[in-house]
Design an enzyme around this catalytic site. Structure first.
Site, short mmCIF file in Angstrom:
data_model
loop_
_atom_site.label_atom_id
_atom_site.label_comp_id
_atom_site.label_asym_id
_atom_site.label_seq_id
_atom_site.Cartn_x
_atom_site.Cartn_y
_atom_site.Cartn_z
N CYS A 384 67.05 11.88 43.46
CA CYS A 384 67.30 11.04 42.42
C CYS A 384 66.07 10.08 42.33
CB CYS A 384 68.68 10.23 42.65
SG CYS A 384 69.31 9.61 41.01
N HIS A 510 72.19 14.73 43.16
CA HIS A 510 72.63 14.49 44.59
C HIS A 510 73.07 15.83 45.25
CE1 HIS A 510 72.52 10.05 44.09
NE2 HIS A 510 72.51 10.24 42.78
N GLU A 512 73.48 15.82 48.31
CA GLU A 512 74.33 15.48 49.41
C GLU A 512 76.00 15.66 49.17
OE1 GLU A 512 73.11 11.51 47.48
OE2 GLU A 512 72.52 13.75 47.75
#
Length: 547
Positions: A384, A510, A512
């Site tokens: 990001c 993102h 994750e």
């Protein structure tokens, strides 16, 4: 199964005892027995969602596929269960009151005086049952934030009391998570705080069906008998939750304590099949028996609070286990990275991840970290804002656009290589300008990301306001910063890479958020693999020769 069963998890004595982990561990065990399970979190704060909260206040903001900005506990739920959550899995007091007030303005209450009981509690009960009434789940586990006795939690506790009564016997139960402190001076565990906590719960009309006792020491049989007697629960329903070396041990610890069996017995559900935790335990075995280790620098500006980057830290654990590598994460505050300190901070690392964030603070340190990783062939992963810093760094130091930056940092920059989309410029609400939730991304073949994912079309979750400025795309690509992922509908750049670098990848989304125990994220796996390769090089030659 005709009727959905409900399990409520409350907390007492102290916050941060791990209600989310207990809820996720119980859900994992029930799922491993073949039940369809989901978890939801009720948060008692008045913010509509955690999207506008500083990470120092509440840890990371977790984003679901449908674009909901939610509590970080939903990340635990997804990581444990490997099933996506949604807006319905997280409810806040702010959202409850917002909905009730909107109904009142529309005249839905027929002129009645709007009160906490029944209007607020009815709204809470309705939200609790949305997932259950969908028909998709056998069991819904609802975690109530805060601790009993908090003024903010009272409407939720009252809603649970009413719902237990309405659902009838054996259709709902309450697990109360509490602390059994150890007094070193006396050399013993004390049960009185738990007794008082259970008493507070009973004053609200709720009897705890199961006690989960957080403790640093084993609970003796005598202590369990005492708790059962004074807290009005069966002895088998006094569950020990001792400190564990990793949160991923907790499902097995709860299995040993029989938490899932007690729950199923009280809900009149079958417990014939033992949980199938084969894949889970294989992950644990790889996690606990690594063949080597790497050190990764996590460069961000909220590093003082580990929960600020919770999903990233957990994704490293998943990817580490997949590679049979121990990932040592070193948190580095980007504000303290300068030309004088950077080599000392970064030169010894095997990889650098520049983390997400908002605002100007710490951005120059992140840009310096990107430059160091690029010039010294150090594996780099930008997420990001980290990807945006990579674009800015390349624009400044390779293209020669010395004043290049993001309009988030300087709205008057002559080279806005990171900009806000035109249609968003007139929106003033903080959440209104965000690109949220899952968006498609088409990958370019013969790229690091295509190699990692093994397919050309992916969908990843976003949470950002500013975008790669396509006006500079041709210049940047001609100079060597390759675009390898693009949103097929908007044309927005999602991924950049440097082909002649061992591993230099920046992503606008993102990744994750989608990493789970069962499915570690492919980009984290590839990044850690690159870090392992880098770690094998001669340490003394790496930085000095730019290898």
């Amino acid at each position: 199964m005709a009727n959905t069963k409900y399990v409520f998890v409350t907390g007492g004595v102290s916050s941060s005892l791990g209600k989310g982990i207990i809820a996720a561990s119980l859900a994992k065990l029930l799922q491993a027995r073949g039940y369809r399970v989901t978890i939801q979190k009720l948060d008692p704060y008045i913010n509509v969602d955690p999207g506008t909260l500083n990470p120092y206040e509440h840890g990371e903001c977790y984003v679901t596929d449908d674009g909901a900005e939610t509590d970080l506990d939903l990340g635990h739920y997804e990581r444990f269960l490997n099933t996506p959550t949604s807006q319905a899995n997280n409810v806040t007091t702010g959202r409850i009151y917002q909905s009730v007030i909107q109904k009142e303005r529309r005249g839905e209450f027929l002129g009645k005086t709007v009160q906490v009981v029944p209007h607020i509690t009815n709204e809470i009960k309705e939200r609790i049952q949305i997932l259950g009434k969908s028909g998709a789940y056998d069991i819904v586990i609802t975690e109530i934030g805060g601790t009993v006795g908090d003024i903010e939690s009272l409407p939720y506790i009252e809603a649970v009391r009413q719902l237990k009564w309405e659902l009838g016997d054996n259709n709902a139960l309450v697990i109360h998570l509490t602390l059994i402190p150890y007094l070193s001076a006396a050399g013993e565990l004390k049960t009185k705080p738990t007794q008082h906590s259970v008493k507070t719960l009973m004053e609200s009309g709720i009897k705890a069906d199961i006690l989960v006792c957080r403790t640093e020491h084993k609970l003796s049989d005598d202590l369990r008998k005492k708790l059962a007697l004074f807290c009005n629960v069966r002895q088998e329903a006094v569950i020990e939750s001792i400190d564990a070396s990793t949160i991923y041990d907790v499902p097995n610890l709860m299995l040993q304590e029989g938490l899932d069996k007690v729950v199923l017995k009280q809900l009149l559900l079958q417990d014939d099949d033992e949980p199938n935790l084969e894949k889970w335990n294989k992950f644990l075995q790889r996690h606990k028996n690594p063949k080597c280790q790497v050190t990764i620098g996590l460069i961000g500006k909220y590093v003082e609070l580990q929960d600020s980057y919770k999903s990233i830290l957990e994704a490293f654990i998943h990817a580490g286990a997949e590679n049979e590598v121990k990932v040592n994460v070193v948190s580095i505050h980007s504000e303290y990275i300068t030309n004088d300190t950077i080599e000392n901070e970064i030169a010894h690392l095997d990889g650098v991840l520049v983390a997400p964030g908002f605002g100007e603070r710490g951005t120059e340190g992140k840009i310096k970290a990107v430059q160091f990783a690029r010039e010294n062939k150090l594996p780099f992963f930008g997420i990001c804002l980290g990807m945006q810093m990579a674009v800015i760094e390349y624009s400044r130091n390779v293209l020669g656009l010395k004043e290049a930056t993001s309009v988030e940092v300087n709205k008057d920059t002559p080279h806005p290589v990171i900009d806000i989309m035109e249609e968003q410029k007139s929106i003033t609400d903080m959440g209104g300008t965000m690109r949220l939730g899952a968006w498609d991304c088409e990958l370019v073949e013969n790229s690091k990301v295509f190699e990692a994912y093994g397919k050309s079309m992916i969908a990843e979750r976003h949470r950002h306001r500013y975008e790669y400025n396509n006006k500079y795309k041709e210049q940047l690509e001609n100079a060597g910063l390759r675009t390898t992922g693009v949103n097929p509908k908007t044309g927005l750049v999602e991924i950049v890479e440097i082909p002649d670098h061992p591993w230099f990848v920046g992503v606008q989304y993102h990744p994750e958020y989608k990493s789970t125990v069962a499915n570690p994220h492919p980009l984290f796996i590839a990044f850690i693999r690159a870090a392992v390769e880098y770690s094998k090089k001669d340490k003394s030659a790496k930085v000095s020769q730019g290898q």
